[in-house]
Design a protein around this motif. Structure first.
Motif, mmCIF file in Angstrom:
data_model
loop_
_atom_site.group_PDB
_atom_site.id
_atom_site.type_symbol
_atom_site.label_atom_id
_atom_site.label_comp_id
_atom_site.label_asym_id
_atom_site.label_seq_id
_atom_site.Cartn_x
_atom_site.Cartn_y
_atom_site.Cartn_z
ATOM 1 N N ASN A 2 11.590 81.873 57.285
ATOM 2 C CA ASN A 2 10.282 82.040 57.898
ATOM 3 C C ASN A 2 9.547 83.256 57.376
ATOM 4 O O ASN A 2 8.334 83.334 57.434
ATOM 5 C CB ASN A 2 10.430 82.118 59.416
ATOM 6 C CG ASN A 2 10.622 80.737 60.023
ATOM 7 O OD1 ASN A 2 10.718 79.751 59.296
ATOM 8 N ND2 ASN A 2 10.693 80.675 61.325
ATOM 9 N N LYS A 29 7.706 72.502 56.536
ATOM 10 C CA LYS A 29 8.602 72.707 57.682
ATOM 11 C C LYS A 29 8.341 74.052 58.347
ATOM 12 O O LYS A 29 8.307 74.155 59.576
ATOM 13 C CB LYS A 29 10.056 72.618 57.220
ATOM 14 C CG LYS A 29 10.498 71.224 56.795
ATOM 15 C CD LYS A 29 11.946 71.235 56.317
ATOM 16 C CE LYS A 29 12.369 69.850 55.846
ATOM 17 N NZ LYS A 29 13.766 69.849 55.321
ATOM 18 N N THR A 33 6.796 74.707 62.203
ATOM 19 C CA THR A 33 7.472 75.545 63.199
ATOM 20 C C THR A 33 6.569 76.663 63.692
ATOM 21 O O THR A 33 6.418 76.890 64.901
ATOM 22 C CB THR A 33 8.755 76.151 62.605
ATOM 23 O OG1 THR A 33 9.641 75.097 62.220
ATOM 24 C CG2 THR A 33 9.450 77.046 63.617
ATOM 25 N N GLU A 37 4.976 76.937 67.533
ATOM 26 C CA GLU A 37 5.363 78.048 68.400
ATOM 27 C C GLU A 37 4.160 78.839 68.910
ATOM 28 O O GLU A 37 4.217 79.439 69.989
ATOM 29 C CB GLU A 37 6.318 78.981 67.652
ATOM 30 C CG GLU A 37 7.682 78.350 67.367
ATOM 31 C CD GLU A 37 8.551 79.247 66.508
ATOM 32 O OE1 GLU A 37 8.013 80.229 65.943
ATOM 33 O OE2 GLU A 37 9.758 78.959 66.377
#
Length: 221
Positions: A2, A29, A33, A37
């Motif tokens: 990340n 991906k 995410t 979030e």
């Protein structure tokens, strides 16, 4: 992983910065995410977006925009070239968006769409300016450009084949009506300044003609 993708926000826009060499599918991906979030934070925002640090195709850019809008409830109205990212450019994009919002019922754009800018609407649209090379205007209805069309224009994006594209100076990089696409020939580019022109579908083929009474007979509103 990340940490390979940094999302930087300001009052004028959002920048996705790819710091490390990752595959495109991995980038998707990570973005899914991150935006999932932070969905409540970005909810209903309308922003300009820049992506830096990774070469992307137009289809990949559109896929990223669709992903962000799906997983964050944001609306991306402008994709800014990363080489031109600065607060002034974001600010101008926001000013343009504000003008469009205030005249939403008429779908008028006051000013020129510059390289990297994308305007997409479900309604017909009138651009009171130019569409420069590298800019895009996409409409489910008709497109009228009160200036030069040098970029990409798509009318009838929802598969409506009765739509048209008109411009005072027709010199597009690419035009699309319904599912038909055309690129102007060098010969057409040579004669492009001879008056306003209109592009429309006739028997399944894109035709580009001078705007005249005889031409308008082919147009069904």
């Amino acid at each position: 992983m990340n940490n390979s993708v940094i999302i930087k926000g300001s009052k004028d826009g959002l920048t996705i910065s790819v710091r490390d060499a990752i595959r495109y599918d991995e980038l998707l991906k990570v973005l899914k995410t991150k935006f999932s979030e932070s969905k409540s934070f970005f909810k209903n925002a309308s922003i300009a977006l820049a992506i830096e640090g990774m070469e992307l195709t137009e289809n990949q850019e559109r896929e990223i925009i669709n992903l962000i809008e799906e997983y964050s409830d944001m609306k991306i109205f402008c994709l800014v070239d990363d080489r031109e990212v600065n607060n002034a450019r974001f600010y101008q994009a926001m000013k343009d968006k504000e003008y469009i919002r205030q005249t939403q019922t008429g779908q008028f754009i006051k000013g020129t769409l510059k390289k990297g800018q994308v305007f997409e609407t479900a309604k017909s649209v009138v651009v009171l300016g130019n569409v420069e090379k590298g800019a895009k205007v996409i409409s489910n209805g008709n497109i009228i450009i009160m200036g030069a069309l040098n970029g990409f224009a798509c009318a009838g994006a929802d598969n409506e084949n009765r739509c048209f594209i008109a411009a005072l100076n027709m010199n597009p990089h690419l035009i699309k009506i319904n599912h038909k696409m055309a690129k102007c020939s060098e010969r057409f580019r040579f004669i492009r300044n001879r008056g306003p022109k209109i592009a429309y579908l006739h028997h399944g083929t894109i035709c580009i003609d001078n705007i005249a009474a005889s031409t308008l007979n082919h147009i069904t509103l």
